[in-house]
Design a protein around this motif. Structure first.
Motif, mmCIF file in Angstrom:
data_model
loop_
_atom_site.group_PDB
_atom_site.id
_atom_site.type_symbol
_atom_site.label_atom_id
_atom_site.label_comp_id
_atom_site.label_asym_id
_atom_site.label_seq_id
_atom_site.Cartn_x
_atom_site.Cartn_y
_atom_site.Cartn_z
ATOM 1 N N ALA A 1 0.839 -1.208 0.000
ATOM 2 C CA ALA A 1 0.000 0.000 0.000
ATOM 3 C C ALA A 1 0.872 1.256 0.000
ATOM 4 N N LEU A 2 1.928 1.247 0.784
ATOM 5 C CA LEU A 2 2.846 2.393 0.835
ATOM 6 C C LEU A 2 3.490 2.619 -0.533
ATOM 7 N N ASN A 3 3.940 1.556 -1.153
ATOM 8 C CA ASN A 3 4.563 1.680 -2.472
ATOM 9 C C ASN A 3 3.580 2.258 -3.497
ATOM 10 N N LYS A 4 2.351 1.785 -3.457
ATOM 11 C CA LYS A 4 1.350 2.299 -4.401
ATOM 12 C C LYS A 4 1.050 3.771 -4.114
ATOM 13 N N ALA A 5 0.920 4.130 -2.853
ATOM 14 C CA ALA A 5 0.649 5.530 -2.494
ATOM 15 C C ALA A 5 1.786 6.437 -2.954
ATOM 16 N N ASN A 6 3.010 5.980 -2.781
ATOM 17 C CA ASN A 6 4.158 6.778 -3.231
ATOM 18 C C ASN A 6 4.171 6.928 -4.755
ATOM 19 N N GLU A 7 3.807 5.865 -5.470
ATOM 20 C CA GLU A 7 3.712 5.949 -6.939
ATOM 21 C C GLU A 7 2.635 6.954 -7.354
ATOM 22 N N LEU A 8 1.498 6.916 -6.670
ATOM 23 C CA LEU A 8 0.410 7.846 -6.981
ATOM 24 C C LEU A 8 0.799 9.291 -6.658
ATOM 25 N N LEU A 9 1.616 9.467 -5.636
ATOM 26 C CA LEU A 9 2.071 10.817 -5.279
ATOM 27 C C LEU A 9 2.966 11.410 -6.366
ATOM 28 N N LYS A 10 3.657 10.572 -7.110
ATOM 29 C CA LYS A 10 4.481 11.078 -8.216
ATOM 30 C C LYS A 10 3.600 11.713 -9.290
ATOM 31 N N GLN A 11 2.383 11.173 -9.437
ATOM 32 C CA GLN A 11 1.444 11.695 -10.429
ATOM 33 C C GLN A 11 0.655 12.889 -9.882
ATOM 34 N N SER A 12 0.452 12.907 -8.563
ATOM 35 C CA SER A 12 -0.330 13.974 -7.927
ATOM 36 C C SER A 12 0.403 14.483 -6.690
ATOM 37 N N PRO A 13 1.528 15.162 -6.896
ATOM 38 C CA PRO A 13 2.281 15.661 -5.737
ATOM 39 C C PRO A 13 1.416 16.606 -4.901
ATOM 40 N N GLY A 14 1.544 16.478 -3.614
ATOM 41 C CA GLY A 14 0.797 17.361 -2.726
ATOM 42 C C GLY A 14 -0.604 16.900 -2.414
ATOM 43 N N ASP A 15 -1.052 15.777 -2.960
ATOM 44 C CA ASP A 15 -2.387 15.256 -2.668
ATOM 45 C C ASP A 15 -2.440 14.917 -1.173
ATOM 46 N N ILE B 1 0.310 7.198 7.450
ATOM 47 C CA ILE B 1 -0.331 6.075 8.148
ATOM 48 C C ILE B 1 0.431 4.779 7.902
ATOM 49 N N TYR B 2 0.761 4.503 6.638
ATOM 50 C CA TYR B 2 1.466 3.257 6.327
ATOM 51 C C TYR B 2 2.857 3.222 6.966
ATOM 52 N N ASN B 3 3.530 4.370 6.982
ATOM 53 C CA ASN B 3 4.835 4.432 7.649
ATOM 54 C C ASN B 3 4.701 4.138 9.139
ATOM 55 N N GLU B 4 3.660 4.684 9.757
ATOM 56 C CA GLU B 4 3.388 4.424 11.180
ATOM 57 C C GLU B 4 3.156 2.931 11.409
ATOM 58 N N LEU C 1 4.206 0.416 9.580
ATOM 59 C CA LEU C 1 5.433 -0.348 9.350
ATOM 60 C C LEU C 1 6.511 -0.096 10.399
ATOM 61 N N GLN C 2 6.620 1.148 10.868
ATOM 62 C CA GLN C 2 7.687 1.482 11.806
ATOM 63 C C GLN C 2 7.332 1.193 13.257
ATOM 64 N N ASN C 3 6.041 1.243 13.599
ATOM 65 C CA ASN C 3 5.659 1.075 15.002
ATOM 66 C C ASN C 3 4.721 -0.113 15.242
ATOM 67 N N ASP C 4 3.602 -0.132 14.544
ATOM 68 C CA ASP C 4 2.570 -1.129 14.835
ATOM 69 C C ASP C 4 3.008 -2.561 14.529
ATOM 70 N N VAL C 5 3.641 -2.778 13.386
ATOM 71 C CA VAL C 5 4.070 -4.135 13.029
ATOM 72 C C VAL C 5 5.121 -4.665 14.018
ATOM 73 N N PRO C 6 6.180 -3.893 14.314
ATOM 74 C CA PRO C 6 7.153 -4.412 15.296
ATOM 75 C C PRO C 6 6.529 -4.658 16.680
ATOM 76 N N GLN C 7 5.629 -3.781 17.100
ATOM 77 C CA GLN C 7 4.968 -3.977 18.395
ATOM 78 C C GLN C 7 4.067 -5.206 18.377
ATOM 79 N N GLY C 8 3.358 -5.401 17.271
ATOM 80 C CA GLY C 8 2.509 -6.583 17.140
ATOM 81 C C GLY C 8 3.323 -7.858 17.144
ATOM 82 N N SER C 9 4.427 -7.840 16.440
ATOM 83 C CA SER C 9 5.316 -9.002 16.401
ATOM 84 C C SER C 9 5.852 -9.321 17.794
ATOM 85 N N GLN C 10 6.261 -8.300 18.501
ATOM 86 C CA GLN C 10 6.773 -8.484 19.861
ATOM 87 C C GLN C 10 5.677 -9.011 20.788
#
Length: 184
Positions: free
Chosen positions: A91-105, A114-117, A119-128
């Protein structure tokens, strides 16, 4: 007395050679390449997935992972957390690709955050939490991810270009949360 022609002897030697080569290759096949599926595994997976909101997503995700062989409920939960990570990354990769077409959306920027949050926080905490057998924290973390996917989706004034990604993320997160509730 048995007599064989030269052609028959050569043919038998070739057959014996091929059989010998086959046996050597089979004996050298690493055990890691062979998946033994135990009935207990199927039973635990079936029993666990029946307690989730999406049985098909649960079974297909878990069965596609070789770690499911011999896994306990914690292991099944960790497989689902990894599936959440994969879906959030997609989802993050797709959102970043779409941002290239619509910067500032703004809606896309919000989803990237949200996706960064996730990946960086929720997934590691869930795994732990799953690793430690902390059912409440694992469930809450996965429910938070589902809420965040829904929040991304609702940020669009019209139809979201990420609807499929958000649904897939929400589905695996909801399954993971349900598995967390079944932790002993």
């Amino acid at each position: 007395m048995l007599f064989f022609s030269i052609k028959e002897i050569i043919s038998m030697k070739n057959l014996i050679s091929l059989a010998f080569i086959f046996l050597i290759q089979v004996s050298l096949l690493p055990a890691s390449q062979c998946r033994v599926y135990l009935p207990m595994d199927a039973s635990l997976i079936d029993k666990t997935c029946k307690q989730t909101p999406n049985y098909d997503v649960c079974v297909s995700t878990i069965n596609s992972d070789p770690r499911s062989t011999g896994a306990d409920v914690k292991g099944l939960g960790l497989i689902m957390v990894d599936a959440v990570k994969d879906k959030a990354t997609g989802a993050l990769n797709k959102a970043n690709e779409l941002l290239k077409q619509s910067p500032g959306d703004q809606a896309l920027l919000s989803c990237v955050k949200i996706y960064n949050e996730v990946l960086q926080n929720d997934v590691p905490q869930g795994s732990q939490a799953f690793t430690q057998g902390d059912s409440k924290s694992a469930e809450q973390g996965m429910n938070d991810i589902a809420t965040e996917a829904d929040s991304c989706e609702s940020g669009f004034s019209s139809s979201s270009p990420l609807v499929d990604n958000n649904k897939a993320l929400l589905d695996v997160a909801a399954v993971a949360a349900s598995i967390a509730r079944t932790l002993p």
